[in-house]
Structures are given as C-alpha cells and as structure tokens.
Design a protein around this motif. Structure first.
Motif, mmCIF file in Angstrom:
data_model
loop_
_atom_site.group_PDB
_atom_site.id
_atom_site.type_symbol
_atom_site.label_atom_id
_atom_site.label_comp_id
_atom_site.label_asym_id
_atom_site.label_seq_id
_atom_site.Cartn_x
_atom_site.Cartn_y
_atom_site.Cartn_z
ATOM 1 N N SER A 24 45.924 85.096 71.766
ATOM 2 C CA SER A 24 45.979 83.941 70.882
ATOM 3 C C SER A 24 47.391 83.599 70.423
ATOM 4 N N ILE A 25 48.299 84.571 70.446
ATOM 5 C CA ILE A 25 49.667 84.268 69.977
ATOM 6 C C ILE A 25 50.670 84.296 71.122
ATOM 7 N N SER A 26 50.721 85.458 71.784
ATOM 8 C CA SER A 26 51.805 85.566 72.756
ATOM 9 C C SER A 26 51.561 84.747 74.011
ATOM 10 N N ASP A 27 50.294 84.563 74.405
ATOM 11 C CA ASP A 27 50.045 83.750 75.598
ATOM 12 C C ASP A 27 50.623 82.346 75.455
ATOM 13 N N ASP A 66 45.993 76.460 65.279
ATOM 14 C CA ASP A 66 46.958 77.146 64.420
ATOM 15 C C ASP A 66 48.376 76.635 64.671
ATOM 16 N N GLU A 67 49.361 77.383 64.069
ATOM 17 C CA GLU A 67 50.753 76.945 64.156
ATOM 18 C C GLU A 67 51.216 76.871 65.609
ATOM 19 N N ALA A 79 52.700 73.764 70.254
ATOM 20 C CA ALA A 79 52.472 73.307 71.628
ATOM 21 C C ALA A 79 52.305 71.790 71.653
ATOM 22 N N LYS A 80 51.557 71.272 70.649
ATOM 23 C CA LYS A 80 51.343 69.815 70.589
ATOM 24 C C LYS A 80 52.679 69.097 70.413
ATOM 25 N N SER A 81 53.483 69.637 69.434
ATOM 26 C CA SER A 81 54.791 69.026 69.182
ATOM 27 C C SER A 81 55.645 69.091 70.436
ATOM 28 N N PHE A 82 55.518 70.237 71.121
ATOM 29 C CA PHE A 82 56.312 70.420 72.341
ATOM 30 C C PHE A 82 55.918 69.354 73.370
#
Ligand code: ADP
Length: 634
Positions: free
Chosen positions: A338-341, A368-369, A374-377
């Motif tokens: 959930s985080i590092s992937d 989550d953040e 990812a969305k912002s990216f």
C-alpha cells in the motif's frame, strides 16, 4: 541501509521495532524466571533438608529413649535377675525360662513403641549371654564375649555399654543372624548398684530407607543422599534414587571429584549451592551434618529440572519471536503493497520521464496521501505533456521559420550577388573607359562605388556562409581536434609568420564527434582574430583544454595577449556584423566571424563565451557538446 530498496528498508525497520523490545523484555523475563526458580528451589531444598534432619534425629533419639526407659523398667530388671541366676546352671531352667520368656514377650509386645520402632530387643547378662530376644534368631543363647557373634556390632555395643555405662548408636553393619543391615543401641541395667547386664535394641534400615525414598517436594530428579564417614571413605547409607542398589555398597573416597557434597556433609560441613552429583550431573543442593547418626546428608535436585520452566519460557519466546517475524513479514508485504509499491511505481515513472517518456502515468487508486500524490503526479504529467507538445510545436515552427530565414538569407544574398557583381563590373568599366573624361570627384566616387560593392560582396559572402552553416556540412564523426588544429595552423602559416605570433599548444586537444570542416573554420577564425587584434611586440596565443568538473565537460580555450575587449562588449561581439572598431582598423573585417563561430559551436550542442582584460588579452572558451552528453569533448 542507504542503498536498500524501500520494501526491504520497511521490513528491516519493522523487524527492529518489533524484535528489539521483544528480545529485551524476553531476556529480562528469562533472567527473572531463572533467578526466581533458583531461589524457590533453594528455599524448598532447605526446608526439606531441615525436616528430614529433624525426623532422622528424632527417630534415633526416640530409640535411645525407649531403650533407656526399658533399662530402668522393674519388669526388665526382674527378668534379667531371674535369668541371670538360673541361666545354664539350674536344671529346671528350661521350664522356668519358658514362662519368663513368655511373660516378657507379652509385656514387650504391648510396649507401645515396639512394633513401630524396634526390630529386636536383647537382654544380655553381664557375662555376655543373650538371655532373651524378641525375634529369636541364631544369636539367641550365644555369648557375645566368646560366641560366634562376638565381632558383630551387637557385641561391640554390648561391650561399650558395660564399659562406658552409656548408650549410643552403633554404625550400621551386616548382622548375620538377621541376614540384614542393622545398628544397635544399648543401655546398662543396674540393680542396687550392681551391673546386671544390658538391654540392646536392633534397628533395621527400613525406616531410613523409607525416609530417603520419600521424594515429596523433590519432583522427578530430586533425592536425599545419606552417607557415613568411615575412615577415608564415605559409605552411602540409603539407596540412591538413580542407583537403587547403592545402599551400604557404594563408597566415595574422600578427596575424590565424585559427589563432593556428600563428602563435605559427612565431614560435618554445611551449605547450599550448585555442584555436580555422583552421576556427574549439575545439581542444586543443600548439605548438612546429622549429629545423631553422625551422617552427612545432601538434599538435591537436577539443575535442568529446576530450570525447565525457564527453558520452556525461552522456547515460548523463540516461538513468539518466529511468529512476530512472520507477522512483520506479512505486515511489511501489506504495507509495502500500500505504500512502497506506489512509491516504486512513482520512481519508475520518474525514471521513464527522465528517459523522455512523457506519456507515463501512475496506476494508483488509493485515497490516501500516496494516492493523492499519484493523482497530482498524473495531473502534472498531463500539464507537462501538453507544455511539451506546445513547446515542440513552437520549436518546430521556430526551426521552420529559422530555416525559412536561412533560405531567405541564402536566396537573397545569392540573388544580390549577381546585380552587385554587375555594379562592380560597371564601375570598373566606367573607370576604365571614362577615366580621362571624368573629373577627380567623379573618379573618386566611382572608386568608392567599386570599394563599397566589394565590401558588400564580402558581407553577402559572410551572410551566405552563416545561412549555410547548418545546411552544408560533412557527416559528423570522431575527429581528433589536435589534428584539426595542425591543419588550421598550416592554413594560416604565412599569416602567422607575418604577424610573428608565438603559438603555444598547452594541451593535447581531445577527440570529439563533430563536423571537421566547421570546427576548422572555428579554429581559423579564433587564431586569425588573435593575430589581428594584437598590438604587442611579442604576440602569443595559447591553445589548451580545461576540465569543467562541475559540468562534466571539457572546455577548449584560445587565449591571446592582444588588445582585449571592454566588458560591455563581451556579449555584443557575437552579434552579426558587429565591430567595435573602425571599419578598417586592425585589418578590417565584416564583424560576422564570431557570429559564425557561435553558430557552429551551438550547432554542435556547445556554448562559447569570451573573457577579457582590456589591454591585456582575450580568452575565448567553448564546449562542443552539451553538459553531460556522452560525446562531449573529452
Ligand atoms: P571581424 O573580425 O570581422 O571584425 P569578428 O566577428 O571576428 O569580426 O569580431 C567581432 C569583433 O570582436 C571584432 O571587431 C573585434 O573588435 C572583436 N574581437 C574579436 N576577436 C578579438 C580578439 N581576439 N581580441 C580583441 N578583440 C577581438
């Protein structure tokens, strides 16, 4: 740790966070358990030893009491008196004896302690004749001074009782009439100041063995070891739990390494602690001396059994540790999922972008953040892509318009050359044909027209060359710049000699992927300028290469000791047709040379700039490839 990947780092940290406290608490708990177990088992051994010592002491003292009270009993005194008078002398003895014996036996049978405590009771007269025994074994009727049993512990106890008039427990020894081990206590029988004989009791090993075999509180491995000091050896006086046939058979030499504690105890030393027993096994023990029988006693238990709960605790801690590691693994797999992937995906995407792929998007849908990131990216990438497309469009348009401009310049200059040549030729014809008809002013004007048309042709030629820099070129290839410099110096040989300039080649120039003839033009141009713009008596030009470590690029330089350039002109000298001197000063020129040099350098992906100290000299520096490019000047 720095080079580890994010999921591995996460796993390491989770393991550290989970296992360090577990390990510390586990270890502290283990130490506490060990300490407590040791303390508890020692306390329990001390209590057991005390109670056993008390029981043994009471047991033997009780016997002594019994025998003491019997020795003063009037029935006993009376019986020995009757027996003594008649024994073996009176012919009617047999009859009388039978009735005396019967009544005494009756009496002793009812004697409260008999059954429980005494194996046998002997009445012995002062000559050593055994007048009476309860059990009536082979010893009955024999004489303890002269008879077959004169060397037994019974005989010794009897003699000791008569001579010392005192009771005391004999050592346990094999007693043939009973075919068993036995010990004896004796008491003298007095009557009116006359020593009539002695009453002795025989004690068997049953009770002692029972006591030693009582393992209450001693769990699976604990036991009571009893031993008597016999000269230089300790004789084990009760069966051992782990060696049942050892009673009165096993001996331990004093001073040997075997069963040290029973050696100490039988020598009247007392204590508590850990040691090694007769089997060579580690034990916790309490050892003491039993004053009444004069024996040593060791109450002990195997260390392994004492610490078994601690071992179990340790085992559990290991299981918990393994389970924790497994849980941490699962958690880290989940968390890295959930985080590092997403972070890994983000990194991959950034890598792709750095390789020029602006279509990359991250496929992360969490709320989550990370999902936001990812969305912002992706949003940013959309912008970037659109900007890139717009930029590319503009660049293409610019390139197109530049090309058109170059085309225009080329066509214009090319087309201009023809009428210009015509003007020049007509001016020449006019001078040739009408020189004598024209006045001086007319002639001068025609000469000026001829000169101007020549200058205009030079300007047009330069413009033509400028516009063709990116059109006409040889194929790019790896070129040794040192060889290009050789060629440039060869070409300029005569002018160099004329100017008397000293050419200093500081370094060997690198090999560069470039268009050789363009670079040759650059070198010729810079050397020519260095010669032209130099008013010193001793002129020199230095050519070398510096390494710009911060930009990972080689910088080639042409340095002269000429007139120098004022700082305010350092930029403008690269503009086309820009001269900072009078038209004919310093050998004249069109002011296009440096513009063409700049265009060639930039065409190779490099940059050029000038540094100067006015009046002292100028340095032109340039690179031939962009920063960090693989084929830059090396
Ligand atoms: P040109 O030499 O034809 O005038 P350039 O483009 O080569 O044109 O040079 C532009 C101007 O830069 C020159 O007029 C000169 O004033 C100045 N310049 C060029 N090279 C040097 C140099 N090595 N030292 C001093 N000034 C120079």
């Amino acid at each position: 740790m720095k080079t580890l990947k994010l999921p591995t780092k996460l796993l390491c940290w989770l393991l550290i966070v989970a296992l360090i406290p577990l390990g510390l608490f586990g270890y502290a708990g283990y130490l506490y358990t060990v300490k407590t177990l040791k303390k508890e088992s020692m306390n329990s051994l001390v209590n057991i030893a005390r109670s056993k010592a008390l029981i043994i002491d009471e047991y033997f003292r009780d016997k002594e009491q019994v025998i003491f009270s019997l020795s003063h009993n009037p029935i006993i005194i009376d019986t020995i008196k009757q027996h003594n008078i008649n024994f073996n002398e009176d012919k009617e003895y047999q009859l009388k004896h039978a009735s005396i014996d019967k009544s005494l036996r009756q009496y002793l049978k009812h004697f409260t302690h008999y059954k429980k405590t005494l194996y046998d009771v002997f009445l012995i007269n002062n000559k050593g004749d055994i007048l009476f025994t309860m059990v009536k074994e082979e010893d009955y009727g024999t004489n303890l001074m002269t008879g077959p049993f004169k060397d037994t512990q019974l005989a010794k106890t009897f003699r000791k009782t008569l001579t010392l008039s005192a009771t005391g427990l004999s050592p346990f020894e094999y007693y043939p009439p009973s075919n068993d081990m036995g010990a004896f206590i004796g008491a003298p029988i007095w009557d009116d100041g006359m020593l009539l004989g002695a009453i002795c009791t025989q004690i068997d090993t049953k009770k002692i063995f029972e006591l030693a075999a009582d393992y209450k509180g001693l769990r699976e491995t604990g036991e009571t070891v009893l031993g008597a000091l016999q000269g230089n050896i300790v004789e084990i006086t009760a069966p051992l739990r782990h060696d049942p046939g050892s009673a009165f058979k096993k001996t331990i030499p004093i001073g040997s390494q075997e069963a040290m504690l029973i050696q100490l105890a039988s020598q009247a030393f007392e204590g508590a602690g850990s040691s090694v027993d007769y089997r060579g096994i580690d034990i916790f023990a309490v050892w003491s001396y039993l004053h009444y029988p004069g024996w040593g006693m060791v109450v002990k238990i195997d260390t392994d059994e004492v610490f078994a709960p601690a071992q179990k605790y340790k085992q559990w801690m290991i299981y918990i540790g393994i389970i924790t590691v497994l849980c941490v693994l699962l958690i880290s797999i989940y968390v890295s999922g959930s985080i590092s992937d997403p972070v890994v995906k983000l990194t991959d995407a950034v890598n792709k972008i750095s390789e020029g792929d602006l279509f990359t998007r991250i496929d992360v849908n969490s709320g989550d953040e990370i999902g936001q990131l990812a969305k912002s990216f992706n949003h940013m990438m959309g912008h970037l892509q659109r900007s890139q497309e717009a930029l590319q469009k503009r660049t293409d348009e610019l390139a197109k318009s530049n090309l058109e401009l170059d085309d225009f310049a080329y066509i214009a200059s090319h087309d201009l050359k023809e009428p210009l040549r015509g003007i020049y030729n007509f001016a020449s014809f006019l001078i040739e044909d009408y020189e004598d008809k024209l006045d001086d002013d007319g002639k001068n004007k025609l000469f000026t027209l001829k000169k101007l048309s020549q200058r205009l042709e030079r300007l047009i030629n330069d413009l033509l060359y400028y516009s063709r820099v990116e059109r006409i070129h040889e194929a790019f290839q790896d070129i040794n710049l040192d060889e290009v410099l050789d060629e440039a110096l060869d070409t300029l040989n005569i002018r160099i000699e004329d100017h008397g300039i000293d050419v200093r080649r500081k370094d060997i120039l690198p090999t560069v992927f470039c268009d050789k003839s363009r670079i040759l033009d650059v070198f010729i141009n810079l050397i020519t300028n260095a010669m032209k713009y130099n008013d010193k008596d001793e002129k020199w030009i230095e050519i070398g290469v510096d390494k710009d470590k911060s930009r990972h690029v080689d910088v080639i330089y042409f340095k002269d000791n000429g007139i120098g350039i004022r700082e305010k002109y350092l930029e403008s000298i690269f503009k086309i047709f820009k001269r900072i001197h009078g038209r004919d000063k310093y050998g004249g020129g069109t002011g296009a040379g440096l513009t063409i040099v700049k265009k060639i350098v930039e065409y190779h992906g490099g940059t050029i700039w000038a540094e100067s100290s006015f009046g002292h000299g100028t340095t032109f520096r340039f690179t031939l490839k962009g920063e960090g490019d693989e084929n830059q000047a090396i």
